[in-house]
Design a protein around this motif. Structure first.
Motif, short mmCIF file in Angstrom:
data_model
loop_
_atom_site.label_atom_id
_atom_site.label_comp_id
_atom_site.label_asym_id
_atom_site.label_seq_id
_atom_site.Cartn_x
_atom_site.Cartn_y
_atom_site.Cartn_z
N CYS A 341 0.84 -1.20 0.00
CA CYS A 341 0.00 0.00 0.00
C CYS A 341 0.87 1.25 0.00
O CYS A 341 1.15 1.83 1.05
N LYS A 342 1.30 1.68 -1.17
CA LYS A 342 2.10 2.90 -1.24
C LYS A 342 1.86 3.70 -2.51
O LYS A 342 2.36 4.80 -2.66
N ARG A 343 1.09 3.15 -3.42
CA ARG A 343 1.01 3.70 -4.77
C ARG A 343 0.56 5.16 -4.81
O ARG A 343 0.99 5.92 -5.67
N TYR A 344 -0.31 5.58 -3.91
CA TYR A 344 -1.00 6.85 -4.11
C TYR A 344 -0.43 8.05 -3.36
O TYR A 344 -0.89 9.16 -3.57
N ILE A 345 0.54 7.86 -2.50
CA ILE A 345 0.89 8.98 -1.63
C ILE A 345 2.38 9.01 -1.32
O ILE A 345 3.06 7.97 -1.35
N SER A 346 2.88 10.20 -1.03
CA SER A 346 4.28 10.39 -0.63
C SER A 346 4.30 11.03 0.75
O SER A 346 3.27 11.55 1.21
N PRO A 347 5.44 11.03 1.45
CA PRO A 347 5.50 11.70 2.75
C PRO A 347 5.07 13.16 2.66
O PRO A 347 4.38 13.67 3.56
N LYS A 348 5.44 13.83 1.58
CA LYS A 348 5.07 15.23 1.41
C LYS A 348 3.56 15.39 1.33
O LYS A 348 2.98 16.34 1.90
N ASP A 349 2.89 14.47 0.64
CA ASP A 349 1.43 14.55 0.50
C ASP A 349 0.75 14.40 1.86
O ASP A 349 -0.27 15.05 2.13
N ILE A 350 1.29 13.52 2.71
CA ILE A 350 0.72 13.34 4.05
C ILE A 350 0.88 14.62 4.86
O ILE A 350 -0.08 15.13 5.47
N VAL A 351 2.10 15.15 4.89
CA VAL A 351 2.39 16.34 5.70
C VAL A 351 1.60 17.55 5.21
O VAL A 351 1.17 18.39 6.01
N GLU A 352 1.39 17.64 3.91
CA GLU A 352 0.65 18.78 3.35
C GLU A 352 -0.87 18.56 3.41
O GLU A 352 -1.64 19.46 3.08
N GLY A 353 -1.30 17.37 3.79
CA GLY A 353 -2.72 17.10 3.96
C GLY A 353 -3.50 17.01 2.67
O GLY A 353 -4.60 17.57 2.55
N SER A 354 -2.97 16.30 1.67
CA SER A 354 -3.67 16.13 0.39
C SER A 354 -4.91 15.25 0.58
O SER A 354 -4.80 14.04 0.78
N THR A 355 -6.07 15.85 0.51
CA THR A 355 -7.32 15.13 0.76
C THR A 355 -7.50 13.94 -0.19
O THR A 355 -7.76 12.82 0.23
N ASN A 356 -7.35 14.21 -1.48
CA ASN A 356 -7.58 13.16 -2.47
C ASN A 356 -6.67 11.97 -2.28
O ASN A 356 -7.09 10.81 -2.34
N LEU A 357 -5.39 12.25 -2.08
CA LEU A 357 -4.42 11.17 -1.99
C LEU A 357 -4.52 10.44 -0.65
O LEU A 357 -4.25 9.24 -0.58
N ASN A 358 -4.91 11.14 0.40
CA ASN A 358 -5.15 10.45 1.67
C ASN A 358 -6.34 9.50 1.57
O ASN A 358 -6.31 8.39 2.10
N ILE A 359 -7.40 9.93 0.87
CA ILE A 359 -8.54 9.04 0.67
C ILE A 359 -8.10 7.79 -0.08
O ILE A 359 -8.45 6.66 0.29
N ALA A 360 -7.32 8.00 -1.13
CA ALA A 360 -6.86 6.87 -1.93
C ALA A 360 -6.00 5.92 -1.09
O ALA A 360 -6.13 4.69 -1.18
N PHE A 361 -5.14 6.49 -0.26
CA PHE A 361 -4.23 5.68 0.56
C PHE A 361 -5.00 4.87 1.60
O PHE A 361 -4.79 3.66 1.77
N VAL A 362 -5.94 5.51 2.31
CA VAL A 362 -6.72 4.80 3.33
C VAL A 362 -7.59 3.73 2.67
O VAL A 362 -7.73 2.62 3.20
N ALA A 363 -8.17 4.06 1.51
CA ALA A 363 -8.99 3.07 0.79
C ALA A 363 -8.14 1.87 0.37
O ALA A 363 -8.60 0.72 0.42
N GLN A 364 -6.90 2.12 -0.02
CA GLN A 364 -6.01 1.03 -0.40
C GLN A 364 -5.69 0.14 0.80
O GLN A 364 -5.66 -1.10 0.69
N ILE A 365 -5.48 0.75 1.95
CA ILE A 365 -5.26 -0.04 3.18
C ILE A 365 -6.48 -0.90 3.47
O ILE A 365 -6.37 -2.08 3.81
N PHE A 366 -7.67 -0.30 3.35
CA PHE A 366 -8.91 -1.05 3.59
C PHE A 366 -9.00 -2.26 2.66
O PHE A 366 -9.40 -3.35 3.08
N GLN A 367 -8.66 -2.05 1.39
CA GLN A 367 -8.74 -3.14 0.42
C GLN A 367 -7.81 -4.30 0.78
O GLN A 367 -8.17 -5.47 0.62
N HIS A 368 -6.62 -3.98 1.28
CA HIS A 368 -5.64 -5.03 1.55
C HIS A 368 -5.83 -5.67 2.92
O HIS A 368 -5.53 -6.85 3.10
N ARG A 369 -6.31 -4.90 3.89
CA ARG A 369 -6.51 -5.47 5.22
C ARG A 369 -7.51 -4.61 6.00
O ARG A 369 -7.14 -3.59 6.59
#
Length: 669
Positions: A341-369
């Motif tokens: 689960c890493k495809r959609y986001i970078s450390p910079k995106d997390i720190v800057e609070g990218s809404t779209n990419l955070n949604i994608a990242f959390v959804a990817q975590i949900f899909q895998h576990r």
């Protein structure tokens, strides 16, 4: 079929500030003013702009006059269309300053298309490119163009022929588009590109995307902000597809004993994702509540606790002990990578609070576990809440149709979201402007039940004013969530809208109401005139299940659109399904906005047969109007050419019959 030519202006920068839909709307307004007085002056603009939806609630006429007066000193100055557009942008820019924010962002969430600022988020583009490269790498057509380099504009260049959009939709919701209907030869002409984009845009609407103010010409031009915004919506739908009780019954575990399972069913997928995240965070003792996918995730702490809860075998205390947010974000992604689960986001995106990419990242975590266990008792209750296939299909159809209208409220679940009456009032006002008395309406959130009943009572009254069959139906039936009555009302509302569209096309010389018999006669006449032998006895004619009649009809209105070499005989069930899939894609490829499923054709759902036929009729009459023909007289002649149809042949589509759940409810009360 006439080729489509967009509205063009000489200044490329000015052209880039508008979508084709916006340009056509503003051009129509400009021509309307010029037609009335013979010319257009600066002084004509304030009253005209004040009526535009873009400025509704932002400016009064006098304010617009003041804004324009700062730039244009002579109110009697005669202007051309380009000056009209520049004046519009001046007022719009002041409106954004007044509201204190930007009007546009490329977002997963529902957003309207803008005209002033079209900044592209490079991180989002890189993430979506990675998604495309991964999911479409083996596609027989696109593999010749992949992988895409995210540092270039290759994504937007590839999107111009429409194939990428169609293929991505099929990844998000498999089977939405019959790929036999996609034009995939090496060099496409403008007509073929327009077909692909028309198919893509109508199919995007049919899976839940918001495509208001986006036209095929915008996509042919590969406008980056529009392409990226649409791709982001499609990817969102794919990533959040499992966040409902039907796909993941284990989600019922998120519900406390004191809560109603219907509350969970009424939540949008993003809110379900937040609820799921907080459920696991609470279990591991994280005291903060995550309320958004931006600021609440910037420090990385919630991510660290979530991954520790879901994947303790990969957890490490150093992630929480780290004080630097960027360093913690890096460690979170290292841990997530072990779950793929890493495809959609970078450390910079997390720190800057990218809404779209955070949604994608959390959804990817949900899909895998997702970390949910199977509770037999709760699972059984969740299964009891599921609807039969017919009800589910109709709910889906009406939900997507409502969302395609561009109303302010986004509907996630029809049966839950209409219970306060507000959504239905919005839809009624959209399809029949002025029918709703907003002074009597109660805006959500509504805590008092009687306020919901008041809204629903007005819905019923407006429905009666529009001649809907609503005998013994009260507003409280909607508040209580009576599914039969809700579906019956929505069916009548959709049918009314379609008939009004047809009536408006013919209003120039005929003022009579369009009937179901007119639609049936028109379709039969069109097929007969094309030299085809198939005919439709009624909208519940079981012979329609083969699909041959609708393919004949589509071919009659546009001979080039049906590839007869791939059409089956429609005799076996498999052949019928293949034809049904193809019919829907061909209709959308023409320009029909429809939300039915292949099963509706295969099983001959009489409601959807009427809507499909009416949609094809509407498109055909529109083309005649654009070609300069007399739409009304031509339509009348075509109806006259068809076989005369008795009332019994269309009784299946009459309001009293098509709204049969309402008629049936009378005996139950």
């Amino acid at each position: 079929m006439s080729s489509y030519v967009g509205v063009l202006v000489s200044d490329p920068w000015l052209q880039s500030q508008f979508t084709q839909v916006e340009l056509r709307t503003l051009k129509s307004k400009f021509i309307s003013i010029r037609t009335q007085s013979g010319h257009v002056t600066i002084g004509d603009l304030p009253p005209a702009f004040a009526k535009l939806k873009a400025f509704n609630g932002t400016f009064e006429e006098e304010e617009i006059k003041t804004v324009l007066g700062e730039t244009y000193k002579d109110s009697e100055e005669e202007i051309e269309f380009e000056t009209f557009l520049r004046a519009f942008l001046s007022v719009q820019a002041r409106g954004i300053e007044k509201s204190g924010g930007s009007k546009h962002s490329s977002s997963f969430l529902k957003t309207s298309t803008t005209t002033v600022r079209h900044a592209i988020n490079e991180s989002e583009k890189a993430s979506y490119v990675a998604h495309i490269n991964s999911y479409l790498a083996e596609d027989p057509f696109l593999k010749n163009f992949l992988p895409i380099d995210p540092t270039t504009n290759a994504l937007f260049d590839l999107a111009t022929d429409g194939v990428l959009l169609c293929k991505l939709i099929n990844v998000a919701v498999p089977g939405t588009i019959d790929e036999r209907a996609i034009n995939t030869k090496k060099d496409l002409n403008l007509w073929e590109r327009n077909e692909n984009h028309t198919l893509g845009l109508n199919s995007a609407k049919a899976i839940g995307c918001t495509v208001v103010n986006i036209g095929t010409q915008d996509m042919v031009e590969g406008r980056p902000h529009l392409v990226l915004g649409l791709i982001s919506q499609i990817i969102k739908i794919q990533l959040l597809a499992d966040l409902n009780l039907r796909k993941t019954p284990q989600l019922v575990e998120l519900i406390d004993d004191s809560e109603d399972v219907e509350e969970l069913m009424g939540l949008g997928p993003e809110k379900v994702l937040l609820k799921w995240m907080n459920f696991h965070l609470k279990k591991v003792g994280y005291e903060k509540q995550v309320t958004n996918f931006s600021s609440d995730l910037k420090d990385g702490e919630a991510y660290a606790h979530l991954l520790n809860a879901l994947a303790p075998e990969h957890s490490t205390l150093s992630t929480l002990e780290t004080k630097d947010p960027t360093e913690r974000a890096k460690m979170v992604l290292e841990q997530a990578e072990k779950l793929d689960c890493k495809r959609y986001i970078s450390p910079k995106d997390i720190v800057e609070g990218s809404t779209n990419l955070n949604i994608a990242f959390v959804a990817q975590i949900f899909q895998h576990r997702n970390g949910l266990t199977v509770d037999i008792q709760k699972m059984s209750f969740a299964e009891m809440m599921t609807d039969d296939a017919q009800t589910s299909r109709e709910e889906r159809c009406f939900r997507l149709w409502i969302n395609s209208l561009g109303i302010a409220t986004y509907v996630n679940n029809v049966f839950e979201d209409v219970r306060n009456g507000w959504v239905l009032l919005e839809v009624l006002d959209k399809v029949s402007p002025g029918s709703v008395n907003w002074k009597l309406a109660n805006k959500p959130p509504i805590k008092m039940p009687f306020k919901k009943v008041e809204n629903c009572n007005q819905v019923i009254q407006v429905g009666k004013d529009l001649s809907f069959s609503l005998v013994n139906v009260a507003g409280n039936d909607f508040v209580q969530g009576n599914k039969k009555l809700i579906l019956a009302f929505l069916w009548q509302l959709m049918r009314f809208t379609m008939l009004q569209l047809l009536k408006n096309l013919r209003s120039c010389s005929q003022h009579k109401e369009i009937t179901d018999a007119d639609i049936l006669n028109w379709a039969n006449g069109k097929v007969k005139k094309a030299g085809r032998s198939s005919q439709m006895e009624s909208f519940k004619d079981k012979n329609l299940s083969s699909g041959i009649f609708f393919l004949d009809l589509l071919s009659a209105v546009e001979p080039r659109v049906v590839n007869w070499s791939i059409v089956t005989s429609g005799e076996s069930d498999d052949d019928k399904r293949l034809n049904a899939n193809y019919i829907i894609s061909v209709a959308r490829k023409l320009g029909c906005s429809i939300f039915l499923l292949p099963e509706d054709i295969f099983e001959v759902n009489q409601k959807m047969m009427l809507i499909l036929t009416a949609s094809i009729m509407y498109w055909s009459l529109q083309q005649q109007g654009e070609d300069g023909e007399s739409t009304a007289s031509e339509a009348g002649a075509e109806v006259a050419d068809g076989a005369e149809v008795s009332d019994s042949a269309v009784d299946s589509a009459a309001p009293s019959e098509m709204g049969s759940p309402i008629a049936g409810a009378e005996g139950e009360k």
